[in-house]
Design a protein around this motif. Sequence first.
Motif, PDB file in Angstrom:
ATOM      1  N   TYR A  46      31.565  42.825  36.809  1.00 15.00           N
ATOM      2  CA  TYR A  46      30.577  42.050  37.560  1.00 15.00           C
ATOM      3  C   TYR A  46      30.796  42.178  39.073  1.00 15.00           C
ATOM      4  N   ALA A  47      31.326  43.324  39.507  1.00  8.76           N
ATOM      5  CA  ALA A  47      31.692  43.527  40.909  1.00  8.76           C
ATOM      6  C   ALA A  47      30.516  43.351  41.860  1.00  8.76           C
ATOM      7  N   SER A  48      29.327  43.641  41.404  1.00 13.51           N
ATOM      8  CA  SER A  48      28.170  43.545  42.294  1.00 13.51           C
ATOM      9  C   SER A  48      27.589  42.136  42.341  1.00 13.51           C
ATOM     10  N   GLN A  49      28.185  41.216  41.610  1.00 13.65           N
ATOM     11  CA  GLN A  49      27.683  39.843  41.572  1.00 13.65           C
ATOM     12  C   GLN A  49      28.677  38.903  42.253  1.00 13.65           C
ATOM     13  N   LYS A  50      28.194  37.722  42.632  1.00 20.62           N
ATOM     14  CA  LYS A  50      29.046  36.756  43.328  1.00 20.62           C
ATOM     15  C   LYS A  50      30.219  36.274  42.468  1.00 20.62           C
ATOM     16  N   VAL A  51      30.112  36.350  41.183  1.00 21.11           N
ATOM     17  CA  VAL A  51      31.132  35.815  40.286  1.00 21.11           C
ATOM     18  C   VAL A  51      32.446  36.599  40.352  1.00 21.11           C
ATOM     19  N   ALA A  52      32.429  37.844  40.828  1.00 17.84           N
ATOM     20  CA  ALA A  52      33.636  38.682  40.842  1.00 17.84           C
ATOM     21  C   ALA A  52      34.772  38.037  41.630  1.00 17.84           C
ATOM     22  N   GLY A  53      34.472  37.470  42.779  1.00 14.16           N
ATOM     23  CA  GLY A  53      35.511  36.831  43.595  1.00 14.16           C
ATOM     24  C   GLY A  53      36.173  35.674  42.884  1.00 14.16           C
ATOM     25  N   ALA A  54      35.371  34.869  42.199  1.00 21.49           N
ATOM     26  CA  ALA A  54      35.924  33.738  41.449  1.00 21.49           C
ATOM     27  C   ALA A  54      36.791  34.225  40.294  1.00 21.49           C
ATOM     28  N   LEU A  55      36.365  35.302  39.634  1.00 19.47           N
ATOM     29  CA  LEU A  55      37.150  35.844  38.524  1.00 19.47           C
ATOM     30  C   LEU A  55      38.496  36.382  39.014  1.00 19.47           C
ATOM     31  N   LEU A  56      38.503  37.046  40.162  1.00 23.42           N
ATOM     32  CA  LEU A  56      39.764  37.540  40.710  1.00 23.42           C
ATOM     33  C   LEU A  56      40.684  36.385  41.097  1.00 23.42           C
ATOM     34  N   ALA A  57      40.124  35.330  41.664  1.00 19.47           N
ATOM     35  CA  ALA A  57      40.923  34.149  42.005  1.00 19.47           C
ATOM     36  C   ALA A  57      41.527  33.539  40.741  1.00 19.47           C
ATOM     37  N   ASP A  58      40.730  33.505  39.669  1.00 19.19           N
ATOM     38  CA  ASP A  58      41.234  32.995  38.387  1.00 19.19           C
ATOM     39  C   ASP A  58      42.337  33.888  37.841  1.00 19.19           C
ATOM     40  N   ALA A  59      42.204  35.206  38.013  1.00 15.35           N
ATOM     41  CA  ALA A  59      43.231  36.144  37.548  1.00 15.35           C
ATOM     42  C   ALA A  59      44.548  35.886  38.277  1.00 15.35           C
ATOM     43  N   ILE A  60      44.479  35.675  39.575  1.00 11.13           N
ATOM     44  CA  ILE A  60      45.687  35.418  40.359  1.00 11.13           C
ATOM     45  C   ILE A  60      46.304  34.082  39.950  1.00 11.13           C
ATOM     46  N   ALA A  61      45.488  33.058  39.791  1.00  9.48           N
ATOM     47  CA  ALA A  61      46.014  31.745  39.388  1.00  9.48           C
ATOM     48  C   ALA A  61      46.661  31.816  38.011  1.00  9.48           C
ATOM     49  N   THR A  62      46.044  32.537  37.096  1.00 10.65           N
ATOM     50  CA  THR A  62      46.604  32.679  35.753  1.00 10.65           C
ATOM     51  C   THR A  62      47.909  33.454  35.783  1.00 10.65           C
ATOM     52  N   ALA A  63      47.966  34.511  36.570  1.00 10.09           N
ATOM     53  CA  ALA A  63      49.194  35.304  36.685  1.00 10.09           C
ATOM     54  C   ALA A  63      50.326  34.458  37.252  1.00 10.09           C
ATOM     55  N   ARG A  64      50.042  33.656  38.244  1.00 13.35           N
ATOM     56  CA  ARG A  64      51.090  32.803  38.834  1.00 13.35           C
ATOM     57  C   ARG A  64      51.565  31.756  37.838  1.00 13.35           C
ATOM     58  N   LEU A  65      50.658  31.181  37.087  1.00 13.21           N
ATOM     59  CA  LEU A  65      51.032  30.197  36.071  1.00 13.21           C
ATOM     60  C   LEU A  65      51.882  30.850  34.980  1.00 13.21           C
ATOM     61  N   ALA A  66      51.457  32.001  34.504  1.00 10.67           N
ATOM     62  CA  ALA A  66      52.180  32.698  33.434  1.00 10.67           C
ATOM     63  C   ALA A  66      53.548  33.150  33.903  1.00 10.67           C
ATOM     64  N   ASP A  67      53.687  33.499  35.178  1.00  8.86           N
ATOM     65  CA  ASP A  67      54.956  33.998  35.693  1.00  8.86           C
ATOM     66  C   ASP A  67      56.052  32.937  35.633  1.00  8.86           C
ATOM     67  N   GLU A  68      55.660  31.674  35.555  1.00  7.47           N
ATOM     68  CA  GLU A  68      56.631  30.586  35.457  1.00  7.47           C
ATOM     69  C   GLU A  68      57.219  30.470  34.049  1.00  7.47           C
ATOM     70  N   HIS A  69      56.654  31.200  33.091  1.00  2.00           N
ATOM     71  CA  HIS A  69      57.064  31.102  31.688  1.00  2.00           C
ATOM     72  C   HIS A  69      57.463  32.489  31.199  1.00  2.00           C
ATOM     73  N   CYS A  70      58.753  32.734  31.159  1.00  4.20           N
ATOM     74  CA  CYS A  70      59.276  34.061  30.835  1.00  4.20           C
ATOM     75  C   CYS A  70      58.740  34.594  29.502  1.00  4.20           C
ATOM     76  N   ALA A  71      58.511  33.718  28.541  1.00  4.91           N
ATOM     77  CA  ALA A  71      58.034  34.178  27.238  1.00  4.91           C
ATOM     78  C   ALA A  71      56.685  34.879  27.340  1.00  4.91           C
ATOM     79  N   LEU A  72      55.880  34.540  28.320  1.00  5.99           N
ATOM     80  CA  LEU A  72      54.574  35.176  28.474  1.00  5.99           C
ATOM     81  C   LEU A  72      54.695  36.608  28.974  1.00  5.99           C
ATOM     82  N   ALA A  73      55.836  36.984  29.521  1.00  9.85           N
ATOM     83  CA  ALA A  73      56.047  38.377  29.928  1.00  9.85           C
ATOM     84  C   ALA A  73      55.971  39.299  28.717  1.00  9.85           C
ATOM     85  N   ASP A  74      56.337  38.788  27.539  1.00 11.13           N
ATOM     86  CA  ASP A  74      56.269  39.602  26.328  1.00 11.13           C
ATOM     87  C   ASP A  74      54.840  40.018  25.988  1.00 11.13           C
ATOM     88  N   ALA A  75      53.859  39.278  26.479  1.00 10.03           N
ATOM     89  CA  ALA A  75      52.456  39.595  26.217  1.00 10.03           C
ATOM     90  C   ALA A  75      51.879  40.545  27.256  1.00 10.03           C
TER      91      ALA A  75
END
Length: 115
Positions: free
Chosen positions: A76-105
């Motif tokens: 959805y790069a050509s739509q406004k939603v792409a920026g929000a999705l990338l922000a969500d990806a970063i937030a999810t990655a930071r949250l998951a990084d706090e839980h070592c078990a999620l590295a297995d996924a």
Amino acid sequence: MQDYTVSAGLTPELLAGEVAQVISTGSYDGSRGFTVIHFHTAAELAEEATEAGLNGVSVHGIEGPGWVYVVAADRYASQKVAGALLADAIATARLADEHCALADASSHVLVVGTA
């Protein structure tokens, strides 16, 4: 492991046999075109790094549960939603990084330590 299961052309037979074997042992024999490999868990990698003499070892998933947001943002790069999705990806990655078990996924992991 994710790359293997996505590209393996899964069938009920593969899930019950080959995929179950890979999940239980972490090892794959290369019989379906992918290389011979051992899929380490975060705990295995941390132990190996410590045994190799590294101190302060930590393991981080490079692609964790947020990778689907990145794929969606690309679609959805050509739509406004792409920026929000990338922000969500970063937030999810930071949250998951706090839980070592999620590295297995994660498809790839990073081991950090000092000599």
